[in-house]
Design a protein around this motif. Structure first.
Motif, PDB file in Angstrom:
ATOM      1  N   HIS A   1      55.894  61.721  28.258  1.00 20.63           N
ATOM      2  CA  HIS A   1      54.827  61.013  27.566  1.00 20.63           C
ATOM      3  C   HIS A   1      53.651  60.740  28.496  1.00 20.63           C
ATOM      4  O   HIS A   1      53.829  60.499  29.682  1.00 20.63           O
ATOM      5  CB  HIS A   1      55.350  59.694  26.996  1.00 20.63           C
ATOM      6  N   ASN A   2      52.463  60.753  27.927  1.00 20.43           N
ATOM      7  CA  ASN A   2      51.236  60.576  28.684  1.00 20.43           C
ATOM      8  C   ASN A   2      50.794  59.112  28.662  1.00 20.43           C
ATOM      9  O   ASN A   2      51.320  58.292  27.913  1.00 20.43           O
ATOM     10  CB  ASN A   2      50.142  61.477  28.116  1.00 20.43           C
ATOM     11  N   TRP A   3      49.770  58.799  29.474  1.00 18.37           N
ATOM     12  CA  TRP A   3      49.360  57.415  29.649  1.00 18.37           C
ATOM     13  C   TRP A   3      47.964  57.345  30.245  1.00 18.37           C
ATOM     14  O   TRP A   3      47.427  58.348  30.716  1.00 18.37           O
ATOM     15  CB  TRP A   3      50.329  56.686  30.596  1.00 18.37           C
ATOM     16  N   VAL A   4      47.410  56.126  30.251  1.00 13.89           N
ATOM     17  CA  VAL A   4      46.192  55.854  30.995  1.00 13.89           C
ATOM     18  C   VAL A   4      46.203  54.382  31.398  1.00 13.89           C
ATOM     19  O   VAL A   4      46.702  53.528  30.661  1.00 13.89           O
ATOM     20  CB  VAL A   4      44.931  56.182  30.157  1.00 13.89           C
ATOM     21  N   LEU A   5      45.700  54.101  32.596  1.00 12.67           N
ATOM     22  CA  LEU A   5      45.520  52.733  33.083  1.00 12.67           C
ATOM     23  C   LEU A   5      44.027  52.515  33.283  1.00 12.67           C
ATOM     24  O   LEU A   5      43.366  53.290  33.986  1.00 12.67           O
ATOM     25  CB  LEU A   5      46.247  52.523  34.417  1.00 12.67           C
ATOM     26  N   LEU A   6      43.501  51.451  32.674  1.00 13.50           N
ATOM     27  CA  LEU A   6      42.077  51.157  32.780  1.00 13.50           C
ATOM     28  C   LEU A   6      41.871  49.979  33.726  1.00 13.50           C
ATOM     29  O   LEU A   6      42.403  48.890  33.502  1.00 13.50           O
ATOM     30  CB  LEU A   6      41.504  50.824  31.403  1.00 13.50           C
ATOM     31  N   GLU A   7      41.117  50.212  34.775  1.00 16.52           N
ATOM     32  CA  GLU A   7      40.788  49.172  35.737  1.00 16.52           C
ATOM     33  C   GLU A   7      39.331  48.779  35.524  1.00 16.52           C
ATOM     34  O   GLU A   7      38.413  49.523  35.875  1.00 16.52           O
ATOM     35  CB  GLU A   7      41.018  49.657  37.166  1.00 16.52           C
ATOM     36  N   LEU A   8      39.118  47.610  34.941  1.00 19.65           N
ATOM     37  CA  LEU A   8      37.782  47.185  34.569  1.00 19.65           C
ATOM     38  C   LEU A   8      37.116  46.392  35.683  1.00 19.65           C
ATOM     39  O   LEU A   8      37.772  45.640  36.405  1.00 19.65           O
ATOM     40  CB  LEU A   8      37.833  46.317  33.308  1.00 19.65           C
ATOM     41  N   GLU A   9      35.814  46.559  35.815  1.00 17.81           N
ATOM     42  CA  GLU A   9      35.029  45.741  36.736  1.00 17.81           C
ATOM     43  C   GLU A   9      33.793  45.246  36.006  1.00 17.81           C
ATOM     44  O   GLU A   9      32.910  46.033  35.646  1.00 17.81           O
ATOM     45  CB  GLU A   9      34.631  46.512  37.989  1.00 17.81           C
ATOM     46  N   GLY A  10      33.749  43.939  35.787  1.00 18.17           N
ATOM     47  CA  GLY A  10      32.620  43.367  35.083  1.00 18.17           C
ATOM     48  C   GLY A  10      31.414  43.175  35.984  1.00 18.17           C
ATOM     49  O   GLY A  10      31.535  43.023  37.203  1.00 18.17           O
ATOM     50  N   THR A  11      30.243  43.182  35.369  1.00 13.37           N
ATOM     51  CA  THR A  11      28.992  42.882  36.077  1.00 13.37           C
ATOM     52  C   THR A  11      28.369  41.625  35.454  1.00 13.37           C
ATOM     53  O   THR A  11      28.281  40.592  36.095  1.00 13.37           O
ATOM     54  CB  THR A  11      28.023  44.064  36.000  1.00 13.37           C
ATOM     55  N   ARG A  12      27.985  41.707  34.198  1.00 15.29           N
ATOM     56  CA  ARG A  12      27.542  40.510  33.479  1.00 15.29           C
ATOM     57  C   ARG A  12      28.745  39.634  33.120  1.00 15.29           C
ATOM     58  O   ARG A  12      28.642  38.408  33.081  1.00 15.29           O
ATOM     59  CB  ARG A  12      26.779  40.917  32.218  1.00 15.29           C
ATOM     60  N   SER A  13      29.883  40.266  32.837  1.00 17.14           N
ATOM     61  CA  SER A  13      31.121  39.545  32.558  1.00 17.14           C
ATOM     62  C   SER A  13      31.806  39.193  33.868  1.00 17.14           C
ATOM     63  O   SER A  13      31.353  39.594  34.954  1.00 17.14           O
ATOM     64  CB  SER A  13      32.054  40.405  31.705  1.00 17.14           C
ATOM     65  N   ASN A  14      32.903  38.412  33.793  1.00 16.89           N
ATOM     66  CA  ASN A  14      33.674  38.135  35.000  1.00 16.89           C
ATOM     67  C   ASN A  14      34.127  39.439  35.625  1.00 16.89           C
ATOM     68  O   ASN A  14      34.377  40.433  34.937  1.00 16.89           O
ATOM     69  CB  ASN A  14      34.859  37.219  34.684  1.00 16.89           C
TER      70      ASN A  14
ATOM     71  N   ILE B   1      36.416  51.582  35.294  1.00 18.12           N
ATOM     72  CA  ILE B   1      35.286  51.504  34.384  1.00 18.12           C
ATOM     73  C   ILE B   1      34.427  50.298  34.762  1.00 18.12           C
ATOM     74  O   ILE B   1      34.927  49.174  34.855  1.00 18.12           O
ATOM     75  CB  ILE B   1      35.752  51.378  32.924  1.00 18.12           C
ATOM     76  N   HIS B   2      33.144  50.527  34.985  1.00 16.14           N
ATOM     77  CA  HIS B   2      32.211  49.460  35.344  1.00 16.14           C
ATOM     78  C   HIS B   2      31.416  49.061  34.106  1.00 16.14           C
ATOM     79  O   HIS B   2      30.954  49.924  33.339  1.00 16.14           O
ATOM     80  CB  HIS B   2      31.266  49.904  36.456  1.00 16.14           C
ATOM     81  N   GLU B   3      31.216  47.793  33.917  1.00 19.62           N
ATOM     82  CA  GLU B   3      30.433  47.305  32.797  1.00 19.62           C
ATOM     83  C   GLU B   3      28.962  47.662  32.992  1.00 19.62           C
ATOM     84  O   GLU B   3      28.401  47.419  34.064  1.00 19.62           O
ATOM     85  CB  GLU B   3      30.577  45.784  32.683  1.00 19.62           C
TER      86      GLU B   3
END
Length: 501
Positions: free
Chosen positions: A412-425, A496-498
């Motif tokens: 099975h496949n997958w994805v992990l999203l690592e978010l980095e906010g700019t206007r958000s936290n 992913i950058h905001e």
């Protein structure tokens, strides 16, 4: 009640490290011996860990119960909050492998309650006003101290008293001022008037209005669902929403909770562990602020009626595109074998999502780790070896912890999203994410407050089944910014950058 555990990357090397809370000498409540120190283990990236507690300065000072990690000052480093039976601590991450206790400097000791008289079991980070800085809620259990403890007897022997023997207290809410300090807004937010015996906290924007709401599980008292009014205040709507009591109209001994979409309809649902005889609770989000108790219909009642659960998490453990449920189990009383004729040490539970709002108990098929009996308490979830499969760390009372590495088939496949906010936290906590692939649409949101006294990986995980490509990723950031990504390959950790505008 001790035993929180945290999974977070304290040194930004891309690997999740492990933090364990620990108790203290009784009745002094002091960590006067290394055996009582909290522990931070650095992930070496080769399946081993190194104890770096001393050099990090994280031994702690109180009888610690829960842990919550987040980057509260947006400097790119994960800070640590620790809740305890006789005090709380906030540790600022200095970015060089060390931490500084900033509890007093941050203003967390200027509260409506004397924390030395409040038994704090958990904390949670979230941005309730969407100003780009993470705020802190402290979940208080009840008023207790060794000096004020009462003596209870059961069958002629000393036993832990019922929560009914103690006075409940409100939880505390601290607003992040953005300068490293916090302001106690418990009263102005509306939380002060709600007296509970809090055990767990989880966050989600359950009605999609753009503001994160709070669910608090209470022990023997009704649960609280705090609706975020968007103006700095909260309204408790648990009874109206249908989550204060079980389907029999009774309150339960609420413990661990998770608050996220289980059936892929875009609405965050609630799962709650509790005590033997109650059965665990599953509240389906019906929309329009209403929930329905599906514990019996989902087969969760049958699987859990004879269990007492603490830590829990709703995650897709087999990457089939449907979130499953884990519970860390163990009786409350260490002499329950004698008093209640029930085993003290229990096996953990794994419930597979059958894709129709029913679940099957598959713990017996999940590996040797699920055959271990212990007084399990806190549990944390995350991809420890970055292979796309969610692993579990479980803390156990007076026993070695359990590291459950996920070895599900890799088909099975997958994805992990690592978010980095700019206007958000900067951590992106509160961001809502929708992933579309050939098999359908999934929903999740960024949160670390999962289970009981524990915190989990801030990265957002999606199992994709047989789909090797994602058609679209849509993100609604706490700032309100909407972001859309097109075709994306599976089986990767995607940063992913905001957008700033």
């Amino acid at each position: 009640m001790a035993g929180g555990v945290g999974l977070f990357d304290y040194n930004n090397d891309g690997l999740l490290d492990i933090f364990f809370t620990n108790g203290a000498q009784l009745p002094t409540m002091d960590k006067n011996d290394p055996k009582f120190h909290n522990r931070l283990f650095r992930n070496n990236g080769n399946g081993t860990f190194t104890d770096v507690t001393a050099q990090a300065g994280l031994q702690g000072a109180y009888y610690s119960i829960g842990v919550a990690a987040a980057d509260y000052d947006n400097d790119g480093h994960q800070d640590i909050f620790v809740a305890g039976a006789n005090g709380i601590q906030l540790f600022h991450n200095n970015g060089n492998g060390t931490f500084t206790d900033v509890t007093q400097k941050a203003g967390l000791l200027q509260t409506h309650l004397q924390l030395s008289k409040a038994f704090s079991v958990a904390g949670g980070w979230f941005d309730y006003d969407n100003d780009g800085f993470l705020d802190l809620i402290v979940i208080n259990y009840l008023k207790w101290s060794p000096e004020s403890d009462v003596i209870c007897m059961n069958r002629g022997v000393s036993a832990y008293c019922s929560p009914n023997s103690y006075e409940g207290v409100p939880s505390l809410l601290f607003h992040n001022n953005g300068d490293g300090t916090f302001t106690d807004v418990t009263e102005s937010s509306g939380l002060l008037k709600h007296i509970g015996k809090g055990m767990g906290v989880a966050f989600a924007d359950y009605d999609g209005d753009g503001f994160v709401d709070i669910f608090v599980s209470n022990d023997t008292l009704r649960n609280f669902l705090f609706h975020n009014n968007g103006d700095g205040t909260f309204t408790e709507v648990g009874i109206f929403g249908g989550v204060s009591y079980n389907q029999d109209g009774k309150s339960v001994a609420g413990m661990g909770i998770d608050f996220r979409d289980i059936d892929n309809d875009g609405l965050p649902d609630i799962f709650e562990t509790d005590m033997y005889g109650d059965s665990y609770l599953l509240f389906k989000n019906l929309g329009k602020g209403l929930f329905d108790d599906r514990s019996l219909a989902s087969r969760i009642s049958a699987a859990s009626l004879k269990l007492t659960g603490w830590g829990t998490g709703i995650y897709d453990f087999d990457n089939d595109g449907w979130k499953d449920i884990f519970t860390a189990n163990g009786a409350i009383l260490d002499n329950s074998d004698f008093l209640d004729h029930l085993p003290y040490k229990l096996q953990n539970c794994l419930l597979r999502n059958n894709r129709n709002m029913t679940f099957s108990d598959v713990a017996s098929e999940a590996g040797d780790g699920f055959h271990l009996k212990a007084a399990h308490r806190g549990a944390a979830f995350g991809d420890i070896d970055n292979d796309g499969r969610i692993d579990i760390v479980v803390n156990c009372l007076n026993d070695i912890p359990e590291l459950l590495m996920n070895r599900s088939p890799i088909s099975h496949n997958w994805v992990l999203l690592e978010l980095e906010g700019t206007r958000s936290n900067r951590d992106g906590l509160g961001a809502r994410v929708t992933v579309t692939s050939a098999s359908g649409v999934q929903h999740n949101h960024a949160t670390t407050s999962v289970g009981y006294g524990s915190c989990s990986d801030k990265r957002i995980h999606f199992g994709l089944g047989s789909d090797s490509q994602i058609q679209k990723i849509e993100i609604i950031w706490p700032s309100g910014v909407r972001q859309s990504l097109g075709a994306t390959a599976a089986n990767q950790i995607l940063k992913i950058h905001e957008p700033r505008a």
